[in-house]
Structure formats: structure tokens, C-alpha cells
Design a protein around this motif. Sequence first.
Motif, mmCIF file in Angstrom:
data_model
loop_
_atom_site.group_PDB
_atom_site.id
_atom_site.type_symbol
_atom_site.label_atom_id
_atom_site.label_comp_id
_atom_site.label_asym_id
_atom_site.label_seq_id
_atom_site.Cartn_x
_atom_site.Cartn_y
_atom_site.Cartn_z
ATOM 1 N N GLY A 21 0.825 -1.203 0.000
ATOM 2 C CA GLY A 21 0.000 0.000 0.000
ATOM 3 C C GLY A 21 0.857 1.250 0.000
ATOM 4 N N LEU A 22 0.215 2.391 0.276
ATOM 5 C CA LEU A 22 0.915 3.677 0.224
ATOM 6 C C LEU A 22 1.152 4.285 1.604
ATOM 7 C CD1 LEU A 22 -0.976 5.365 -2.769
ATOM 8 C CD2 LEU A 22 1.224 4.177 -2.818
ATOM 9 N N GLY A 23 0.569 3.706 2.649
ATOM 10 C CA GLY A 23 0.608 4.327 3.965
ATOM 11 C C GLY A 23 2.002 4.513 4.528
ATOM 12 N N HIS A 24 2.861 3.507 4.387
ATOM 13 C CA HIS A 24 4.220 3.627 4.921
ATOM 14 C C HIS A 24 4.995 4.701 4.163
ATOM 15 C CE1 HIS A 24 3.988 0.064 7.537
ATOM 16 N NE2 HIS A 24 3.201 -0.425 6.598
ATOM 17 N N ALA A 25 4.725 4.823 2.864
ATOM 18 C CA ALA A 25 5.410 5.836 2.061
ATOM 19 C C ALA A 25 4.944 7.238 2.439
ATOM 20 C CB ALA A 25 5.176 5.570 0.575
ATOM 21 N N THR A 26 3.625 7.430 2.574
ATOM 22 C CA THR A 26 3.122 8.779 2.860
ATOM 23 C C THR A 26 3.592 9.267 4.231
ATOM 24 O OG1 THR A 26 1.022 7.889 3.689
ATOM 25 C CG2 THR A 26 1.114 8.520 1.373
#
Length: 364
Positions: A21-26
Motif C-alpha cells: 500500500g501507500l501508507g508507509h510511504a506517505t
Amino acid sequence: MDWSFPMSRDKRILFAVLGWGLGHATRSIPLIRELSEKHRLIIASSGAALRLLKDEFPDLDAVEFPDYDIYYPNNKHLVIPSLGLQLPKILVQLFREFHLTQKLVTKYHIQRIISDCCYGVFSTQVPCFFITHQLRFMLTGLLRCLVIPSEWFNRYMFRHYKRIIVPDTIQPNNLAGSLAHSGSIATHPKLFYLGILSSVQKQALNEDIDILFSVSGPEKQRTIFEKLILNQLPHVPGKKVVVLGKPGGSASGEKQKDTIKFNYADRQLMNELMNRAKLIVCRPGYSTVMELVALNKSALFIPTPGQAEQEYLGRYYQQTGLFQVANQNHLDLPNAIDKIRQNSCTTLPDVVINDTSKFLRLIA
């Protein structure tokens, strides 16, 4: 403990981010931005997370790590068993991460490693730091007996890191609940609670969107969620915006009566939409939760069926009164939204947001 000592400039830092997903990146964006102003950074991730980071930081070196390629079945009762069956593949990817990390340490003369939930990213040659909000894994059904062994796994892996940085507050009213504040591991000597991390910032914009719907999650659940939202949308009054979470399509909005639909929204557009929204309907991914707290927004959470962490967070927020929660399998959007408008939610007092200066001192 005194965290006042500074880190010398121009260090070479490997910053690895989990690509699920994108959560760790954001949530890593404010840390990467602060570090990149004073040091040379090499970012590492996979899939959409790596694409997002490359778009956000086009001037930084970027390395593609192995993609875990996790499959999520349609049946919620099969999610945990399916992940168990994929465990050998996950372990193989961890070893690939580790070997690639050693090559990067040598190639770039790395002096610090920061890993956001990439368990294979560490080296005995340099100081390493681990970011996680999940000190124990939330498991359901017959696998609940493995919660304590999951703590043992984390304790074993934490040996490789100098600090374990938790993006949450230490106070009793917190965001992670039992994920980061329960069990003997919550007293681990390497833990440091940094406060929340958010890539969105509060802006002086009018709240002219009544409801923002953010559709996300792994397939096939993302598509199921999209259909549920779109089918019930005509029965929800007010000005609405829907972000479908489908990168690759047109980024322009499609207007239909009182609704605007976007296939996807980049971070700049999503920041604007979240600031303009009076209410946000979305999944309770932990990074999304931190963004909502940073913006002081009301939300209706609809956990992804079978994702134990989201289901736990949904129950936790319902009990604490932080957010309202609805079950996807019995979703009645008009009724759930009407309840939110009639009831106020609890707020977190004095929560620390994006304390990047303290982060720099931690990794010095």
C-alpha cells in the motif's frame, strides 16, 4: 534521556519503506524531506509506494526492492490463512532484502539505515533504526494464539536496530491502542514514541465539500468498496467528492450532479480535498488515521474485511469515541453519516505532529 546532540551533516542514509500500500510511504514523506535537506538519501521501496516517493523526491537516488506480491482473497475468513500459506514467500523476500541492503551499504558507503517496517533492511556495519506502529500483530480466529509469538519475533528482529521509533503518542489517549501499547514488548528499552507523522498539512481553505469518499485497499476488496460507495451515493445528500484509488487513469474530475469523481489523486490534490472536506469516509489505515488527526477531521471508517489490523482499529476507535465505524457487509451510508452529524467525536489533546527535529536527534 538527553536527545539534544546533533547529527553531523552530509551523511549517506538508506531510507527503506515497506511497499504494501501507500501508507508507509506517505508517513515517511516528512522525515525524508527533512533528512534530504542536510544529507544524501537513497530511498528504497517497491510498487506504487516507490512510484509515489520518486514523484515526491525526483532528485533522490531510488532503488527498487523486491515486491512481496501478497495475495488477498475475496473471502475475509481466508485472509489470515492465506497470509500464513504465503509466509515462506515472505521470508524469501526478507532474505533478498537483507542481501540487497548489504550491497547498497557497500555501493553507496551508507552511514545510517532507516527502515519503515522492512524487516530485512539492516546491517551490522552501520547504526540502524526501525519505524513501526505494530509491536504485536493483530490476528483473529485460530491464529490468535500467535499474538504472543509475534512479540517474540519482533523482539528478535529489534536486536538489529539501535532505536525502535513508534509514530504515536505515549499518552493514554493514543492512536495505535494495543498494537503499540500492550504486552511486555511495550516496555522494550529501545522504544521511542515520536508522535504522529503526516504528509498532509492544514490549509486555510473553506470546507466546501460535505463528504469526501476515499476508496482504497487491496483488490478485490477495493472494487467491492467502490461499488458499495457508488451504489449508495445517490441517497447521500450534500456536495460529494469520490477518489477511487485507481492510478493510471485520468486524474481530471468527472462531475455528475452533486458529485465529482477522480480515478486517483496525487498527494497535493488529496491534501487539498481533505482540507476542504467536512467529513471523510475511508478505510482506517494507520497512516490515514494520523492524517485525519493532523487535520482535526471527522471520519467514518469502514475497515477492510479480513484485515485484522483495520478491524481492530475500527473497534478501538468506536470504543474510545475517536471516530465512527461501519461494517462493510452491512453498510448503510445515509444512516451512518446521519449518526456522525448528530454526535461529536473525542479529540486528542496536545498531540505531537511531525517532530522531525527530534527524529534527527534520535538517529544521530
